[in-house]
Enzyme design. Structure first.
Site, PDB file in Angstrom:
ATOM      1  N   SER A 266       0.819  -1.210   0.000  1.00 21.65           N
ATOM      2  CA  SER A 266       0.000   0.000   0.000  1.00 21.65           C
ATOM      3  C   SER A 266       0.859   1.268   0.000  1.00 21.65           C
ATOM      4  CB  SER A 266      -0.947  -0.014   1.193  1.00 21.65           C
ATOM      5  OG  SER A 266      -0.206  -0.161   2.368  1.00 21.65           O
ATOM      6  N   THR A 267       0.257   2.341  -0.443  1.00 17.89           N
ATOM      7  CA  THR A 267       0.970   3.610  -0.603  1.00 17.89           C
ATOM      8  C   THR A 267       1.467   4.146   0.744  1.00 17.89           C
ATOM      9  OG1 THR A 267      -0.348   4.062  -2.555  1.00 17.89           O
ATOM     10  CG2 THR A 267       0.706   5.963  -1.520  1.00 17.89           C
ATOM     11  N   VAL A 269       2.316   2.598   3.488  1.00 20.14           N
ATOM     12  CA  VAL A 269       3.484   1.859   3.984  1.00 20.14           C
ATOM     13  C   VAL A 269       4.727   2.255   3.190  1.00 20.14           C
ATOM     14  CG1 VAL A 269       4.517  -0.441   4.227  1.00 20.14           C
ATOM     15  CG2 VAL A 269       2.132  -0.083   4.869  1.00 20.14           C
ATOM     16  N   GLU A 293       5.805  -0.596  -5.989  1.00 24.57           N
ATOM     17  CA  GLU A 293       4.533  -0.598  -6.722  1.00 24.57           C
ATOM     18  C   GLU A 293       3.455  -0.580  -5.661  1.00 24.57           C
ATOM     19  OE1 GLU A 293       4.337  -0.080  -9.827  1.00 24.57           O
ATOM     20  OE2 GLU A 293       6.476  -0.334 -10.243  1.00 24.57           O
ATOM     21  N   CYS A 327      -4.296  -5.327  -7.433  1.00 26.85           N
ATOM     22  CA  CYS A 327      -3.987  -3.897  -7.426  1.00 26.85           C
ATOM     23  C   CYS A 327      -4.604  -3.229  -8.648  1.00 26.85           C
ATOM     24  CB  CYS A 327      -2.482  -3.705  -7.413  1.00 26.85           C
ATOM     25  SG  CYS A 327      -1.670  -4.801  -8.559  1.00 26.85           S
TER      26      CYS A 327
HETATM   27  P1  NAD Z   1       0.494  -3.699   2.880  1.00 27.92           P
HETATM   28  O1  NAD Z   1       1.032  -2.369   2.512  1.00 27.92           O
HETATM   29  O2  NAD Z   1      -0.418  -3.789   4.037  1.00 27.92           O
HETATM   30  O3  NAD Z   1       1.692  -4.711   3.155  1.00 27.92           O
HETATM   31  C1  NAD Z   1       2.729  -4.916   2.224  1.00 27.92           C
HETATM   32  C2  NAD Z   1       3.945  -5.441   2.962  1.00 27.92           C
HETATM   33  O4  NAD Z   1       4.473  -4.399   3.787  1.00 27.92           O
HETATM   34  C3  NAD Z   1       3.650  -6.607   3.904  1.00 27.92           C
HETATM   35  O5  NAD Z   1       4.723  -7.502   3.881  1.00 27.92           O
HETATM   36  C4  NAD Z   1       3.535  -5.926   5.249  1.00 27.92           C
HETATM   37  O6  NAD Z   1       3.796  -6.793   6.319  1.00 27.92           O
HETATM   38  C5  NAD Z   1       4.622  -4.879   5.114  1.00 27.92           C
HETATM   39  N1  NAD Z   1       4.499  -3.738   6.025  1.00 27.92           N
HETATM   40  C6  NAD Z   1       3.378  -3.162   6.506  1.00 27.92           C
HETATM   41  N2  NAD Z   1       3.694  -2.115   7.296  1.00 27.92           N
HETATM   42  C7  NAD Z   1       5.052  -2.014   7.297  1.00 27.92           C
HETATM   43  C8  NAD Z   1       5.990  -1.145   7.905  1.00 27.92           C
HETATM   44  N3  NAD Z   1       5.586  -0.145   8.680  1.00 27.92           N
HETATM   45  N4  NAD Z   1       7.312  -1.362   7.698  1.00 27.92           N
HETATM   46  C9  NAD Z   1       7.731  -2.375   6.903  1.00 27.92           C
HETATM   47  N5  NAD Z   1       6.880  -3.237   6.295  1.00 27.92           N
HETATM   48  C10 NAD Z   1       5.565  -3.061   6.485  1.00 27.92           C
HETATM   49  O7  NAD Z   1      -0.211  -4.272   1.542  1.00 27.92           O
HETATM   50  P2  NAD Z   1      -1.038  -5.626   1.341  1.00 27.92           P
HETATM   51  O8  NAD Z   1      -2.337  -5.500   2.075  1.00 27.92           O
HETATM   52  O9  NAD Z   1      -0.200  -6.818   1.583  1.00 27.92           O
HETATM   53  O10 NAD Z   1      -1.320  -5.563  -0.230  1.00 27.92           O
HETATM   54  C11 NAD Z   1      -2.328  -4.766  -0.760  1.00 27.92           C
HETATM   55  C12 NAD Z   1      -1.784  -3.437  -1.260  1.00 27.92           C
HETATM   56  O11 NAD Z   1      -0.761  -3.692  -2.204  1.00 27.92           O
HETATM   57  C13 NAD Z   1      -2.825  -2.618  -1.991  1.00 27.92           C
HETATM   58  O12 NAD Z   1      -2.654  -1.264  -1.665  1.00 27.92           O
HETATM   59  C14 NAD Z   1      -2.504  -2.861  -3.459  1.00 27.92           C
HETATM   60  O13 NAD Z   1      -2.933  -1.841  -4.327  1.00 27.92           O
HETATM   61  C15 NAD Z   1      -1.013  -2.974  -3.409  1.00 27.92           C
HETATM   62  N6  NAD Z   1      -0.495  -3.738  -4.543  1.00 27.92           N
HETATM   63  C16 NAD Z   1       0.070  -3.027  -5.570  1.00 27.92           C
HETATM   64  C17 NAD Z   1       0.555  -3.698  -6.682  1.00 27.92           C
HETATM   65  C18 NAD Z   1       1.174  -2.939  -7.815  1.00 27.92           C
HETATM   66  O14 NAD Z   1       1.769  -3.553  -8.683  1.00 27.92           O
HETATM   67  N7  NAD Z   1       1.054  -1.627  -7.840  1.00 27.92           N
HETATM   68  C19 NAD Z   1       0.486  -5.093  -6.739  1.00 27.92           C
HETATM   69  C20 NAD Z   1      -0.088  -5.785  -5.660  1.00 27.92           C
HETATM   70  C21 NAD Z   1      -0.568  -5.088  -4.566  1.00 27.92           C
END
Ligand code: NAD
Length: 541
Positions: A266-267, A269, A293, A327
């Site tokens: 996510s954006t 994070v 991404e 996404c």
């Molecule tokens: P998320 O941001 O919740 O988590 C992503 C990763 O970051 C996980 O491993 C999580 O444990 C880690 N994380 C969370 N907080 C953190 C921190 N403070 N420090 C370090 N690591 C941290 O995302 P999600 O729920 O797993 O996935 C969904 C999101 O991903 C949606 O926003 C979606 O749009 C995006 N996404 C984007 C693409 C793309 O290609 N643009 C592809 C897939 C998913």
């Protein structure tokens, strides 16, 4: 001796298997699903090839069957992160000097193993862990992951072949070496293939990796590690850690050897990671590569010339496959007033025909959303709609987490183009529709362009070439992947390089040479064969 310029096998996209009734792949997958479901996994961290069990365990459950236990994973601490960094740097001594053809062979072997003996296990693990139906698992965990491995090998050789001109008497060369340190891969829950690729792409280019998967993807992450091991990836090249995000800031981002982050998620994070990296800039040996991404608010806009059935099918598939947790999933749609009623009637009919339930039953099109946090967030949006008089449900609007995290596929129609659910990322089976005046197409395009911070994917449906051209031009900053008369999901490696700009990320295009270039440093070498021996230029005479 390896004195030759080798050609790698030409990359081709892995054919998608159908899983139709009676097919051998369906039988094999069902048997594997049952076998995994009826056993439990004890998932250690894997650091320097060693299995690390801390005894501090967290249980894992399928999202569609929350009472069922798939096993436990072992949670680590800051000390384990530091061990993983040390193991990666130790492995780097050999891996960074491993000939490219050996690195290529390992990932090509991983692709073949996944196309064959690992396919059912990777798919079944993804079905159980992330609640994907057989088809969604196949296009992600099998086909896309195979494509990433095969195409990246080909792109790597194309990058290495990129060499400068040489004037007479000199020879110019360009070297592509891995980054000086380790790469940190942080991966999302929603695609098993993305998780694998965020580690594999830097590793293929000679880097070593510390990998933190999403807590809700750890079960299938372990099958990825099994695959890498079987393919011959040396210990320590990719190190899997299960740690709370809170320890990352004080370990990874404080290490002088941190050389890059490969993130999808996510954006918010990503923004936080970037700020952490910025705060430690003086600590690092070089400027870290930051590749992310991130989120999306992906759109479909139909022009008054569009074919209603094509638009409806694009909306239904684009918004609801994998419960809208791609996404790229369509989550806002702009329909022209002349076609809106017809399109919405078709959408409602299709959505109400979906079967929702466990992926174990192959007739279910929609399964559960990933976890309770996500379920509650989507349920809150549904409740919000109920309180408003500028929006109404076309279908759906119910939810139930008694057995698993099930949200009824929901379509909302609003009279407000800036309605909250037209602007914010929801990441679930939830599509909002705004009907615009069919004679004010350009106004609708302007609204679309301005109403979300994201720019990941989007689609225009039209039979009118001039309207297609207008949309393509006016929306050039609104989507990194733009589709004409197609749904905005389903990018294929090697065909539609994937990624977005604005708040959707750094747009380094996963599964494309642009991405691999971020994981190398280049050195230009100029060699002069007969150096001059007099400093005086002729004009001085
Ligand atoms: P998320 O941001 O919740 O988590 C992503 C990763 O970051 C996980 O491993 C999580 O444990 C880690 N994380 C969370 N907080 C953190 C921190 N403070 N420090 C370090 N690591 C941290 O995302 P999600 O729920 O797993 O996935 C969904 C999101 O991903 C949606 O926003 C979606 O749009 C995006 N996404 C984007 C693409 C793309 O290609 N643009 C592809 C897939 C998913």
């Amino acid at each position: 001796m390896s004195n030759a310029f080798f050609n790698v096998p030409k990359a081709i996209n892995e054919p998608v298997k159908s899983y139709a009734p009676g097919s051998p792949e369906r039988k094999e997958l069902q048997a594997m699903y049952a076998a995994l479901k009826n056993s439990t996994t004890d998932a250690p961290m894997i650091i320097g090839g060693k299995e690390i069990r801390t005894g501090k365990t967290v249980s894992m459950h399928p999202p569609h069957d929350r009472a069922h236990v798939l096993g436990n994973y072992h949670q680590g601490t800051a000390e384990h992160v530091n061990q993983a960094i040390a193991a990666a740097l130790e492995a780097r001594k050999t891996w960074a000097n491993t000939p490219w053809q050996d690195r290529a062979a390992i990932f090509l072997k991983a692709a073949e193993l996944l196309a064959g003996p690992f396919r059912a296990k990777m798919n079944a693990a993804t079905m159980l862990c992330q609640s994907k139906n057989a088809f969604q698992a196949e296009i992600d965990a099998a086909c896309e992951m195979i494509d990433f491995f095969r195409f990246n090998v080909q792109f790597m050789t194309e990058i290495y072949a990129g060499q400068p001109e040489s004037a007479p008497g000199i020879w110019n060369r360009l070297e592509y070496r891995p980054l000086e340190g380790f790469v940190f891969a942080i991966t999302p829950f929603n695609f098993t293939s993305i998780a694998a690729n965020l580690c594999a792409a830097p590793a293929l280019m000679g880097n070593v990796v510390v990998w933190k998967p999403s807590n809700t993807q750890i079960y299938s992450a372990h099958v990825i590690m099994e695959l890498f091991k079987e393919a011959g990836l040396p210990d320590g090249v990719i190190n899997l850690i299960h740690v709370n995000s809170s320890v990352i800031a004080d370990t990874i981002f404080k290490s002088p050897d941190f050389s890059g982050v490969h993130f999808t998620g996510s954006t918010n994070v990503f923004n936080q990671l970037w700020r952490n990296i910025g705060a430690n800039l003086e600590t690092y040996k070089g400027y870290p590569r930051i590749v992310g991404e991130t989120g999306g608010k992906d759109f479909i806009i139909a022009h008054k010339s569009a074919n209603a059935k094509e638009v409806a099918t694009g909306m239904v598939r684009g918004a609801f496959e994998y419960q809208g947790q791609k996404c790229s999933a369509a989550s806002r749609t702009y329909l022209p007033s002349n076609l809106a009623d017809e399109i919405l009637a078709l959408v409602k009919k299709d959505v109400e025909s979906f079967k929702v339930g466990s992926p174990e039953d192959f007739s279910n099109f929609v399964n559960a959303v990933i976890d309770e946090k996500s379920f509650d967030k989507i349920a809150n949006y549904i409740e919000y709609v109920k309180t408003r008089d500028d929006a109404e449900f076309v279908c759906g609007g119910t939810y139930d987490k008694s057995k698993g995290y099930f949200i009824a596929p929901t379509v909302v129609k609003t009279t407000n183009p800036l309605f909250r659910t037209m602007c914010e990322e929801i990441f679930g089976p939830f599509l909002t529709v705004y009907v615009y005046d069919a004679d004010k197409f350009e106004e609708a395009l302007e609204t679309l362009d301005k109403s979300s911070e994201y720019a990941l994917t989007g689609a225009i449906f039209s039979q009118d070439r001039a309207a297609i051209n207008t949309a393509t031009k006016m929306l050039e900053n609104a989507a990194g992947n733009f589709y004409i008369n197609d749904k905005p999901t389903g990018a294929v490696v090697g065909q539609q390089p994937f990624g977005g700009a604005r708040a959707s990320g750094t747009n380094d295009k996963a599964g494309a040479p642009q991405n691999l270039m971020r994981w190398v440093n280049t050195r230009t070498i100029k060699e002069t064969f007969v150096p001059p021996t007099d400093y005086r230029y002729p004009f001085l005479g």
